[in-house]
Design a protein around this motif. Structure first.
Motif, short mmCIF file in Angstrom:
data_model
loop_
_atom_site.label_atom_id
_atom_site.label_comp_id
_atom_site.label_asym_id
_atom_site.label_seq_id
_atom_site.Cartn_x
_atom_site.Cartn_y
_atom_site.Cartn_z
N CYS A 32 0.85 -1.20 0.00
CA CYS A 32 0.00 0.00 0.00
C CYS A 32 0.88 1.24 0.00
O CYS A 32 1.77 1.38 0.85
N ALA A 33 0.66 2.12 -0.96
CA ALA A 33 1.45 3.34 -1.09
C ALA A 33 0.77 4.51 -0.38
O ALA A 33 -0.45 4.53 -0.21
N VAL A 34 1.59 5.48 0.01
CA VAL A 34 1.10 6.69 0.66
C VAL A 34 1.71 7.90 -0.03
O VAL A 34 2.89 7.89 -0.39
N LEU A 35 0.91 8.93 -0.22
CA LEU A 35 1.39 10.22 -0.71
C LEU A 35 1.02 11.28 0.32
O LEU A 35 -0.09 11.28 0.85
N GLY A 36 1.96 12.21 0.58
CA GLY A 36 1.63 13.32 1.46
C GLY A 36 2.36 13.31 2.78
O GLY A 36 3.27 12.53 3.02
N HIS A 37 1.88 14.19 3.67
CA HIS A 37 2.57 14.41 4.94
C HIS A 37 1.55 14.56 6.08
O HIS A 37 0.51 15.21 5.92
N GLY A 38 1.86 13.94 7.22
CA GLY A 38 1.06 14.12 8.42
C GLY A 38 -0.40 13.76 8.22
O GLY A 38 -0.73 12.75 7.61
N LEU A 39 -1.28 14.60 8.70
CA LEU A 39 -2.71 14.35 8.61
C LEU A 39 -3.23 14.47 7.19
O LEU A 39 -4.33 14.00 6.87
N ASP A 40 -2.44 15.10 6.31
CA ASP A 40 -2.85 15.24 4.91
C ASP A 40 -2.43 14.04 4.06
O ASP A 40 -2.76 13.97 2.87
N ALA A 41 -1.69 13.11 4.64
CA ALA A 41 -1.24 11.93 3.89
C ALA A 41 -2.44 11.07 3.51
O ALA A 41 -3.39 10.91 4.29
N VAL A 42 -2.38 10.49 2.32
CA VAL A 42 -3.48 9.63 1.85
C VAL A 42 -2.90 8.30 1.37
O VAL A 42 -1.82 8.23 0.78
N ALA A 43 -3.65 7.23 1.64
CA ALA A 43 -3.25 5.90 1.18
C ALA A 43 -3.85 5.64 -0.20
O ALA A 43 -5.03 5.92 -0.43
N LEU A 44 -3.06 5.10 -1.09
CA LEU A 44 -3.53 4.76 -2.43
C LEU A 44 -4.13 3.35 -2.42
O LEU A 44 -4.04 2.64 -1.42
N PRO A 45 -4.74 2.93 -3.51
CA PRO A 45 -5.33 1.58 -3.56
C PRO A 45 -4.29 0.49 -3.27
O PRO A 45 -3.12 0.61 -3.65
N VAL A 46 -4.74 -0.55 -2.61
CA VAL A 46 -3.88 -1.67 -2.25
C VAL A 46 -3.59 -2.52 -3.49
O VAL A 46 -4.46 -2.72 -4.34
N VAL A 47 -2.35 -3.00 -3.59
CA VAL A 47 -1.96 -3.93 -4.66
C VAL A 47 -1.76 -5.31 -4.04
O VAL A 47 -1.02 -5.46 -3.07
#
Length: 322
Positions: free
Chosen positions: A194-209
């Motif tokens: 599972c990938a993540v983009l962003g920082h802190g509370l604004d970070a979002v997880a991308l779709p699971v592979v």
């Protein structure tokens, strides 16, 4: 990004190659990133720290760096520290988060302190690798188990041990790459990332592979140089499982203090569908076989745009964005 915003990114160095055991993969990642950034109008240049002194980055007026290095002296906080001293913003996590995430034992300690699930483990320090100590590990973790160097990636030096008689050779192989050896409980089940983009509370997880490797052999060769491994994104997991893995990944990312981007590797235990965090990559691969681009593509983010987005997040710890 608009053309004017692209120009504001300035002169960019894509750091790849380096001196780690993952040099070959880093060159593949960095070449892809370099071409992608240039295709979007970024003034991007190749820079191999194995061949050039990092001080040249300052001398040549680079405004920011895209770190496409993997492993030691690239993903472990050392290059990040040098760039902090040079005052050149860089992609990915800062010095401390990079250093901790590179060490799987330290990562586990922090995750366990925050109540996050990770497989049981035994650390064999350099002075704890007698025949008797090695032989005792399966009594603690059961069989089969995994033996690996705690500060390498890309499945380098990893052995799945099925019996006591295999322990000595597995530890010897791992010790070629790292003085310490990590022995880990084997989780029978499905592997996902599972990938993540962003920082802190604004970070979002991308779709699971979801990863389906031949006979479960998701090793160095299968990761990068064959098409035998099947990747599923969308994962095909029940929605509740997908959301739980995304939640766990975000928690793991924030616990380590990561920023910019990252990717967790997770095992889902077949017996009860419980997920276990294996590790967190702070400089994920960006090759044609890599998983962050695949996950981003599933929500409409093209490879080139992903590279620009990561580049735009470049920062310094000293800016207070840790």
């Amino acid at each position: 990004m608009s053309v004017s915003n692209i120009q504001q990114l300035g002169k960019v160095a894509v750091l790849f190659g380096g001196t780690s055991a993952e040099r070959e993969i880093s060159i593949l990642s960095g070449t892809g990133v370099l071409e992608a950034l240039r295709s979007r109008g970024v003034d991007a240049h190749a820079f191999d720290p194995a061949e050039r002194d990092l001080v040249e980055l300052k001398r040549e007026g680079f405004a920011r760096c895209f770190i496409a290095l993997h492993g030691r002296h690239g993903e472990d906080g050392t290059v990040q520290g040098a760039l902090e001293l040079l005052g050149i913003p860089y992609t990915g996590s800062g010095v401390m988060a990079s250093s901790v995430a590179m060490d799987k034992v330290m990562t586990k300690r922090l995750w366990l302190a925050d109540g996050l699930p990770t497989p049981k483990y035994v650390r064999l320090a350099a002075d704890q690798q007698s025949r008797e100590q090695i032989r005792a590990v399966p009594d603690v973790l059961g069989l089969p188990l995994i033996v690996k160097p705690p500060r390498e990636g890309s499945s380098i030096g990893v052995t799945k041990v099925a019996g006591y008689s295999e322990m000595q050779d597995a530890v010897a192989l791992s010790a070629k790459y790292d003085a310490d050896v990590l022995c880990e409980e084997f989780i029978e089940g499905e592997e996902v990332t599972c990938a993540v983009l962003g920082h802190g509370l604004d970070a979002v997880a991308l779709p699971v592979v979801r990863i389906a490797a031949p006979a479960g052999a998701y090793d160095y060769q299968n990761k990068y140089f064959t098409d035998d491994v099947k990747y599923h994104c969308p994962s095909g997991l029940p929605e509740v499982e997908e959301k739980e893995i995304q939640r766990l990944t975000l928690a793991a990312y924030r616990t380590l203090g990561c920023r910019g981007w990252g990717r967790s590797d997770v095992m889902i235990r077949a017996s009860d569908r419980k997920p276990f965090l294996l590790e967190l990559n702070t400089s994920p691969g960006m090759t044609t076989h890599s998983l962050v681009p695949m996950s981003a593509r599933a929500i409409g983010i093209a490879y080139e745009d992903l590279c620009v987005r990561v580049l735009a997040s470049a920062a310094l710890d000293s800016e207070g964005k840790v």
